[in-house]
Design an enzyme around this catalytic site. Structure first.
Site, PDB file in Angstrom:
ATOM      1  N   HIS A 124     -10.899  28.939 -25.747  1.00 50.15           N
ATOM      2  CA  HIS A 124     -10.746  27.808 -24.824  1.00 50.15           C
ATOM      3  C   HIS A 124      -9.394  27.987 -24.131  1.00 50.15           C
ATOM      4  O   HIS A 124      -8.455  28.544 -24.718  1.00 50.15           O
ATOM      5  CB  HIS A 124     -10.747  26.523 -25.663  1.00 50.15           C
ATOM      6  CG  HIS A 124     -10.786  25.250 -24.897  1.00 50.15           C
ATOM      7  ND1 HIS A 124      -9.669  24.713 -24.300  1.00 50.15           N
ATOM      8  CD2 HIS A 124     -11.796  24.388 -24.641  1.00 50.15           C
ATOM      9  CE1 HIS A 124     -10.007  23.571 -23.719  1.00 50.15           C
ATOM     10  NE2 HIS A 124     -11.281  23.344 -23.904  1.00 50.15           N
ATOM     11  N   ASP A 201      -8.124  27.581 -33.930  1.00 53.71           N
ATOM     12  CA  ASP A 201      -8.506  26.421 -33.132  1.00 53.71           C
ATOM     13  C   ASP A 201      -9.815  25.894 -33.732  1.00 53.71           C
ATOM     14  O   ASP A 201     -10.879  26.467 -33.519  1.00 53.71           O
ATOM     15  CB  ASP A 201      -8.678  26.879 -31.674  1.00 53.71           C
ATOM     16  CG  ASP A 201      -9.335  25.816 -30.801  1.00 53.71           C
ATOM     17  OD1 ASP A 201      -9.742  24.763 -31.334  1.00 53.71           O
ATOM     18  OD2 ASP A 201      -9.458  26.054 -29.583  1.00 53.71           O
ATOM     19  N   GLN A 204     -14.005  22.711 -32.661  1.00 55.07           N
ATOM     20  CA  GLN A 204     -15.475  22.617 -32.727  1.00 55.07           C
ATOM     21  C   GLN A 204     -15.998  22.950 -34.121  1.00 55.07           C
ATOM     22  O   GLN A 204     -17.214  23.064 -34.309  1.00 55.07           O
ATOM     23  CB  GLN A 204     -16.111  23.584 -31.705  1.00 55.07           C
ATOM     24  CG  GLN A 204     -15.740  23.318 -30.275  1.00 55.07           C
ATOM     25  CD  GLN A 204     -16.382  22.058 -29.706  1.00 55.07           C
ATOM     26  OE1 GLN A 204     -17.331  21.509 -30.280  1.00 55.07           O
ATOM     27  NE2 GLN A 204     -15.860  21.564 -28.600  1.00 55.07           N
ATOM     28  N   LYS A 227     -13.572  14.477 -31.152  1.00 50.00           N
ATOM     29  CA  LYS A 227     -14.800  15.263 -31.360  1.00 50.00           C
ATOM     30  C   LYS A 227     -15.365  14.996 -32.753  1.00 50.00           C
ATOM     31  O   LYS A 227     -16.289  15.654 -33.209  1.00 50.00           O
ATOM     32  CB  LYS A 227     -14.496  16.748 -31.192  1.00 50.00           C
ATOM     33  CG  LYS A 227     -14.024  17.104 -29.771  1.00 50.00           C
ATOM     34  CD  LYS A 227     -13.815  18.578 -29.611  1.00 50.00           C
ATOM     35  CE  LYS A 227     -12.979  18.939 -28.408  1.00 50.00           C
ATOM     36  NZ  LYS A 227     -13.666  18.823 -27.132  1.00 50.00           N
ATOM     37  N   CYS A 365     -13.971  25.167 -19.758  1.00 46.15           N
ATOM     38  CA  CYS A 365     -12.585  25.603 -20.065  1.00 46.15           C
ATOM     39  C   CYS A 365     -12.572  26.948 -20.781  1.00 46.15           C
ATOM     40  O   CYS A 365     -11.715  27.193 -21.649  1.00 46.15           O
ATOM     41  CB  CYS A 365     -11.826  24.564 -20.892  1.00 46.15           C
ATOM     42  SG  CYS A 365     -11.626  23.015 -20.055  1.00 46.15           S
TER      43      CYS A 365
END
Ligand code: PMP
Length: 407
Positions: A124, A201, A204, A227, A365
Site C-alpha cells: 500500500h 503492515d 488487512q 477496519k 492505493c
C-alpha cells in the site's frame, strides 16, 4: 467452526439495514473501512454524553475514569496480538501514522547512506512513501520484492536481496488489493539472519485472522481501528520495547514529556513518549468495545466464515464470462479484485452502486500493482463476516446488469 448464528451478528450492524437508490444496501467495501456494531456506537455515544474529559492529566473523577477506560483499550490490544508488554502498544491515528512514525523515528536513528530497505511490489502507498521520504533524507536505497501473475511474492528473489546492508524489511501481511496472505513468518526469519528490522503492515490481517506477534517475531506491526469494526482516527503501532526505547520521539508536545525547560527537555516513558497531545479519546474507548465485539465472535470463527464466503463468491463469479480475477493466490483472505470485459472499473462501480452494491474501484492505493498488470484499476469486493450469501448473489447480479448495460 462453532455453530454461530451469523444472521444475529449481522443484525447488530444498523448501517447494513437500509436501502440505497431504492435497493437494499450490499456493503462490500470492508477493506476500505468496516462497519460498527451497535455496541461500539453506544459506547462512543455514552462517552460523549456522560464520560468526556481529557485523559492522563486530571485528578478529577471524569478524567480518571476516562483515562482508565482509554488505557483498558491498550491492555485489550496487547492481549489481541499477544505482545509482551503494555509499553509496546503505541496509539496512533492509524496504519499510515504508525508506519510514518517508524520510518521517521527509527529511520533517522538507524539509516545511513547505502543502507537498504526492502519493500514488496504489493505494498500500500502507506508502506512505500514514508520509506521513500526517509530514504531521500538518509541516502538509503529501496529494493523491491517482485511478485508473479497470481499475486504471490517471489521468495527466492527476496532471499537474494537480503544482505548485510539490509536494515529494514517492510512488508504487507495481507494485500488490500489482491487478498494475498504473505508468508510473513518466513520473511521475518530470513530477515533476522541479517539482523534487519522488520515492519509488518497488518491493516488487512488483524481484522481477519488471529495474529501472535511474539510467534511472528516482527519488530513493528501496524494496524487501524476502522477496519476492525471500530471508529476512524485511531490505530496501533506495536514495537519491540528494546527498539522503541532507543528511538527518538516522533512528535513533540504535551503528554510525551517528562520535564520541559528552555535548557532542555526530557521525555516520558513508553508508550507515552510517542503520544504527543490529546488523542482521539472517544475513538480509543470505542475501539476497546470493538475488540470486545471481535473477541466475542472469535477471530478464528471470523477467518473461517470469511473463507466460506470467499469460496462461494469465487464459485459464483467464475461462472461469469468476461470476468477476470486479479489476485489468485491459494492463500488469500476475502478480498476479490476483478476486471469486467473492457469496462473501466469506475464505470462498473458506478452502475453497481445503482443496484445498492458498494464496491471499491480504482488503484486501491497500490499503484505499483496496477503498473505490474498494466491496468488502471480493479473492481474490488472485500467481504466481512457480517456479509452473507445473499450479498454475494446481489453482487453477481449487479455484475451481470453492468455487463448488459455496457453491451
Ligand atoms: N495498509 C493497508 C494494507 C491498507 O489496506 C490500508 C488502508 N486501505 C493502509 C495501509 C492505510 O490505513 P489507514 O488509512 O487506516 O492509515
Amino acid at each position: 467452526m462453532q455453530a454461530i448464528e451469523w444472521d444475529k451478528i449481522r443484525a447488530q450492524f444498523p448501517v447494513l439495514h437500509q436501502q440505497v437508490h431504492g435497493k437494499p444496501l450490499v456493503y462490500l467495501d470492508n477493506g476500505a473501512s468496516s462497519q460498527m456494531p451497535q455496541s461500539v456506537i453506544d459506547r462512543i455515544n455514552n462517552y460523549h454524553s456522560m464520560e468526556h474529559a481529557n485523559i492522563h492529566r486530571g485528578v478529577h473523577y471524569l478524567s480518571q475514569t476516562a483515562t482508565d477506560e482509554y488505557e483498558r483499550t491498550r491492555e485489550k490490544v496487547r492481549d489481541l496480538i499477544h505482545a509482551r508488554f503494555i509499553e509496546e502498544i503505541i496509539f496512533t491515528t492509524g496504519t499510515t501514522d504508525s508506519i510514518n512514525l517508524v520510518a521517521d523515528s527509527w529511520g533517522h536513528k538507524n539509516l545511513k547512506e547505502g543502507d537498504e530497505i526492502i519493500l514488496s511490489q504489493m505494498e500500500h502507498h502507506a508502506n512505500i512513501v514514508p520509506w521513500q521520504l526517509i530514504a531521500q533524507k538518509t541516502g538509503a536505497v529501496i529494493k523491491v520484492i517482485p511478485m508473479d501473475e497470481s499475486g504471490v511474492l517471489d521468495l527466492e528473489v527476496y532471499a537474494s536481496l537480503l544482505n548485510e546492508r539490509t536494515k529494514m524489511v517492510a512488508l504487507v501481511h495481507v494485500s488490500n488489493t489482491l487478498g494475498t496472505v504473505n508468508p510473513v513468518l518466513e520473511c521475518c526469519k530470513l530477515a533476522k539472519k541479517f539482523n534487519a528490522a522488520v515492519l509488518i503492515d497488518g491493516a488487512q490481517a488483524v481484522p481477519h485472522m488471529p495474529v501472535d506477534i511474539q510467534a511472528l517475531n516482527a519488530d513493528f506491526y501496524a494496524f487501524s481501528a476502522h477496519k476492525m469494526c471500530g471508529p476512524t482516527g485511531f490505530g496501533v503501532l506495536y514495537g519491540k520495547q528494546e527498539l522503541l526505547l532507543e528511538m527518538p520521539p516522533y512528535r513533540g508536545g504535551g503528554d510525551m514529556i517528562d520535564r520541559v525547560s528552555f535548557s532542555g527537555t526530557t521525555f516520558n516513558d513508553l508508550p507515552h513518549k510517542f503520544e504527543a497531545g490529546t488523542p482521539p479519546i472517544a475513538a480509543g474507548i470505542g475501539f476497546g468495545e470493538s475488540l470486545n465485539f471481535l473477541d466475542s465472535v472469535g477471530l478464528s470463527n471470523i477467518a473461517a466464515r470469511e473463507h466460506e464466503l470467499l469460496e462461494y463468491a469465487n464459485h459464483e463469479l467464475s461462472k461469469i464470462d468476461g470476468l477476470q480475477f486479479i489476485g489468485t493466490s491459494t492463500n488469500k483472505t476475502s478480498v476479490i479484485s476483478f476486471l469486467l470485459d473492457n469496462i473501466h472499473p469506475t464505470d462498473a462501480g458506478t452502475i453497481m452502486d445503482k443496484y445498492g452494491v458498494a464496491v471499491r474501484t480504482g488503484h486501491h492505493c497500490t499503484q505499483p500493482i496496477m503498473e505490474y498488470y498494466s491496468i488502471p484499476g480493479t473492481i474490488r469486493a472485500s467481504l466481512s463476516f457480517y456479509n452473507n450469501e445473499q450479498d454475494i448473489d446481489a453482487l453477481v447480479s449487479a455484475v451481470k446488469e453492468t455487463q448488459s448495460f455496457f453491451t
